[in-house]
Design a protein around this motif. Structure first.
Motif, short mmCIF file in Angstrom:
data_model
loop_
_atom_site.label_atom_id
_atom_site.label_comp_id
_atom_site.label_asym_id
_atom_site.label_seq_id
_atom_site.Cartn_x
_atom_site.Cartn_y
_atom_site.Cartn_z
N PRO A 103 -2.02 -8.95 -1.19
CA PRO A 103 -3.23 -8.11 -1.10
C PRO A 103 -3.04 -6.95 -0.12
N ASN A 104 -2.15 -7.15 0.87
CA ASN A 104 -1.87 -6.08 1.82
C ASN A 104 -0.97 -4.99 1.23
N SER A 105 -0.31 -5.30 0.13
CA SER A 105 0.49 -4.29 -0.55
C SER A 105 -0.33 -3.58 -1.63
N PHE A 106 -1.23 -4.35 -2.25
CA PHE A 106 -1.87 -3.86 -3.47
C PHE A 106 -3.31 -3.39 -3.33
N ILE A 135 -4.64 -5.67 13.27
CA ILE A 135 -4.57 -5.63 11.82
C ILE A 135 -3.22 -6.22 11.39
N THR A 136 -3.30 -7.36 10.73
CA THR A 136 -2.08 -8.07 10.34
C THR A 136 -1.86 -7.91 8.85
N ASN A 137 -0.67 -8.20 8.43
CA ASN A 137 -0.45 -8.10 6.98
C ASN A 137 0.02 -9.41 6.35
N THR A 156 -4.47 8.34 4.76
CA THR A 156 -3.65 8.07 3.58
C THR A 156 -2.24 7.66 3.98
N ASP A 157 -1.70 8.34 4.99
CA ASP A 157 -0.36 7.99 5.44
C ASP A 157 -0.33 6.58 6.02
N LYS A 158 -1.33 6.30 6.83
CA LYS A 158 -1.40 4.98 7.46
C LYS A 158 -1.46 3.89 6.41
N ARG A 209 3.35 -0.13 2.19
CA ARG A 209 4.79 -0.09 1.97
C ARG A 209 5.49 -1.23 2.74
N ARG A 210 5.11 -1.32 4.02
CA ARG A 210 5.74 -2.36 4.85
C ARG A 210 5.43 -3.76 4.33
N SER A 211 4.21 -3.96 3.90
CA SER A 211 3.83 -5.28 3.36
C SER A 211 4.65 -5.59 2.11
N ALA A 212 4.78 -4.57 1.27
CA ALA A 212 5.54 -4.76 0.03
C ALA A 212 7.01 -5.05 0.34
#
Ligand SMILES: Nc1ncnc2c1ncn2[C@@H]1O[C@H](COP(=O)(O)OP(=O)(O)OP(=O)(O)O)[C@@H](O)[C@H]1O
Ligand SMILES: [Mg+2]
Lengths: 402, 246
Positions: free
Chosen positions: A114-117, A101-103, A14-16, A22-25
């Motif tokens: 999509p990486n944020s949501f 794993i890229t964002n 969950t943290d990951k 978060r970072r993507s957003a």
């Protein structure tokens, strides 16, 4: 800029997941929506759909029946299928060893969304050979204003040979957009055949694809797009290991006011890899297509063989095909070719076919079909290929010539 | 009977054929020879209705039917077949499939039923044997990636399958190796024995050793300047075009 996951392995899933999203957003916040000042966004920008893009549809249900295979509905796993060679998971933490794993893909900030949501970080982990096609259906069905976000990571493990057929079915309302992020990692000496068929009814569809090629891996990627008001594809390829081989093939048949924007960036970080891009578009009415491909050969990536070919067949004066293949080469001993053609059917070819007894209409259809078939024939699985051939044939028969 | 009556034709507003008349009877082989650019291929183009040729004048008749106003596909279905000097390749279109479509187009034109795919397969295999061609040619795209000689042979395969009444071979011999030349000649001689009409365009007397013409016509600057029998080709070989005209 790019997020390569160096996540702390002691973090819980969950943290990951939270950190990643978060970072993507944050990155998206910094960068914002693309505007036509970006060279990759000259002809269409998401302006009127901005709200929809940043309004994820959480928990939206689809009301379609499941088919066999793996099914992903509105960003969540609906059915894991029955393939014993594949692990279907949403546990990011279990995949700390996957370093790619890229964002985002470089050409589009929309790829961060999509990486944020995403509701589920879906992992298809192919661990053993599966030569018959693995069927994956990705459904987006919503009529509310907002975006359906899907995030998939497909892993083909070392030495594994696999065939994956992905069907993207999108049914949307006029204010709905789909935004999918599909990441593929071909590990050392793996062989992947990946076919992606996009079928959309209306509206805006964004597809982001990130492909990682490791040493001696090979992959043939064939995509076919049918029926979408606006389709935007961004693909980023990274060659991480030598002697990898990637073929990217695509066919699009556009009619009405359909628009297709296809952007690719291929990074040769290491040498001795082959990449062959071949994209074809058939345009009628007042449809538009754009191909923009950049091949970047890094310093030291000697022995690279990278080709881009974009061919467009135009059947109307108001259709437009824009083509920009580009190369940036910082290494020696490199074989790179690029070419693009925009044209109509060759009268000499029409005449040849007519002189064998087929009428004008049949001759033209045959030539258009032949043009399309050069892409479709790359699909090795007979059933998948024949299904697509039938579809394309029907589509061509419906096309109004001239 | 195949008659060409006072045919004149222009390409790009330049008159290329300046009045050609020929009469070919069933079972006859006519050879047309002539210097480069004299209009031989243009004559072939006029006969099959190539769009480059602007408003040709005169008449081209199979028996009593003038085909000059017909579309190329209609002419083909009436029984005209041109083996092209430069066959076109059609990427993405399977050779066997193309042959079957052409065959069925003719069937349809004559109000006949489509051929059963299995029967067609047998028919094509027989023809392949005549030409000693390998079956893998059928699975390849039409002429795509074929060598020059393979393309020429593929034209003859189409010829055998479509079984026309009038056959025009435009320099089919050039680019063929000795064995291929023999096989193609055998195929053409078979047609001759079937009472077909054959028009050979060639630069080489060598072909005429295998396919013996009943008539040899020399074409010069858009006109037939001389007509003779087989010996005319031999004289030509010896003296050249300039020598023969004087
Ligand atoms: N599409 C075209 N546009 C312009 N000129 C043409 C075209 N096709 C043929 N010609 C001209 O018509 C003339 C006759 O050409 P044709 O191809 O009939 O000659 P040929 O006798 O078949 O020659 P060869 O022995 O070289 O095959 C030539 O001068 C040629 O340049
Ligand atoms: Mg010629």
């Amino acid at each position: 800029m790019k997020e390569e996951s160096q996540l702390n392995p002691t973090l819980s899933s969950t943290d990951k997941r939270y950190n990643f999203q978060r970072r993507s957003a944050d990155l998206f916040e910094k960068e914002g929506f693309p505007t036509n000042k970006h060279e990759n966004w000259l002809y269409w920008t998401p302006d009127t759909f901005q709200d929809a893009f940043i309004t994820p549809q959480i928990g939206a249900e689809t009301n379609t029946e499941s088919n066999e295979g793996i099914e992903i509905d509105n960003g969540r796993i609906k059915s894991e299928g029955t393939y014993k060679e594949i692990i279907v998971s949403t546990d990011m933490a279990a995949y700390s060893d996957v370093h790619h794993i890229t964002n985002r893909v470089e050409t589009s900030s929309l790829s961060l969304l999509p990486n944020s949501f995403f509701e589920e970080f879906i992992i298809l982990d192919i661990q053993q050979d599966h030569k018959d096609p693995i069927h994956v259906t990705i459904k987006a069905e919503s009529h509310e204003k907002g975006s359906v976000n899907t995030r998939i990571l497909c892993l083909v493990r070392e030495g594994v040979t696999a065939n994956v057929v992905v069907n993207h079915d999108c049914i949307q309302g006029s204010d709905t957009v789909t935004n999918t992020y599909f990441e593929t990692v071909c590990f050392k000496e793996s062989h992947l055949e990946l076919n992606q068929v996009f079928k959309a009814k209306q509206n805006v569809n964004v597809f982001n694809s990130s492909i990682h090629m490791h040493e001696k891996a090979s992959c043939t990627h064939v995509s076919y797009t049918d029926n979408a008001a606006i389709m935007r594809h961004d693909t980023e390829v990274n060659f991480h290991g030598e002697e990898a081989d990637l073929k990217l093939k695509g066919l699009n048949i556009l009619s009405g006011k359909e628009q297709f924007y296809n952007h690719l960036k291929v990074n040769h970080h290491v040498g001795n890899c082959n990449c062959f891009q071949h994209f074809k578009t058939i345009l009628t009415d007042s449809s538009t297509s754009e191909f923009s491909g950049l091949v970047f050969v890094e310093k030291g990536a000697h022995g690279t063989d990278s080709t881009q070919l974009n061919q467009n067949l135009l059947f109307s004066d108001s259709a437009r095909a824009l083509s920009r293949p580009q190369l940036r080469i910082d290494a020696d001993d490199v074989l790179c070719n690029h070419g693009s053609t925009v044209g109509q059917l060759n009268p000499e070819e029409i005449h040849y076919i007519k002189s064998r007894g087929l009428n004008e209409e049949a001759a033209k259809q045959l030539l258009i079909y032949g043009f399309a078939e050069e892409i479709i024939e790359n699909i090795h699985d007979t059933l998948t290929r024949e299904t697509l051939e039938k579809q394309v044939k029907q589509k061509i028969e419906c096309m109004k010539n001239d | 009977m195949f008659t060409i009556k006072d045919v004149k034709a222009s390409i790009d507003e330049k008159e290329i054929l300046k009045g050609i008349s020929l009469e070919l009877k069933p079972g006859e082989v006519h050879a047309i020879m002539g210097p480069n650019g004299s209009g031989k291929s243009t004559l072939a183009k006029v006969i099959v209705g190539h769009p480059d040729v602007e408003d040709p004048e005169g008449e081209i008749c199979i028996d009593d039917k003038n085909i000059l106003d017909l579309e190329p596909d209609e002419r083909a279905n009436e029984g005209v077949f041109l083996a092209f000097q430069y066959p076109v390749d059609i990427p993405g279109v399977n050779n066997a499939e193309f042959l079957r479509m052409a065959y069925n187009a003719k069937q349809k034109y004559h109000g006949k039923e489509e051929i059963d795919p299995f029967d067609f397969n047998e028919l094509v295999k027989d023809k392949l044997k005549v030409l000693k061609m390998k079956e893998r040619f059928l699975e390849r795209p039409v002429n795509h990636g074929f060598s020059g000689g393979e393309k020429k042979r593929n034209e003859i395969l189409q010829l055998l399958v479509l079984d026309p009444k009038v056959v025009i071979l435009d320099e089919t011999d050039s680019g063929l190796d000795i064995d291929s030349l023999k096989q193609v000649s055998e195929a053409v001689n078979y047609f001759k024995s079937q009472d077909k009409i054959i028009l050979l365009i060639t630069h080489y007397q060598r072909l005429l050793n295998y396919i013996v013409p009943d008539y040899v016509h020399i074409m010069n600057d858009g006109k037939v300047s001389k007509t003779g029998d087989k010996s005319l080709a031999l004289t030509l070989e010896e003296k050249g075009y300039e020598g023969i005209e004087s």
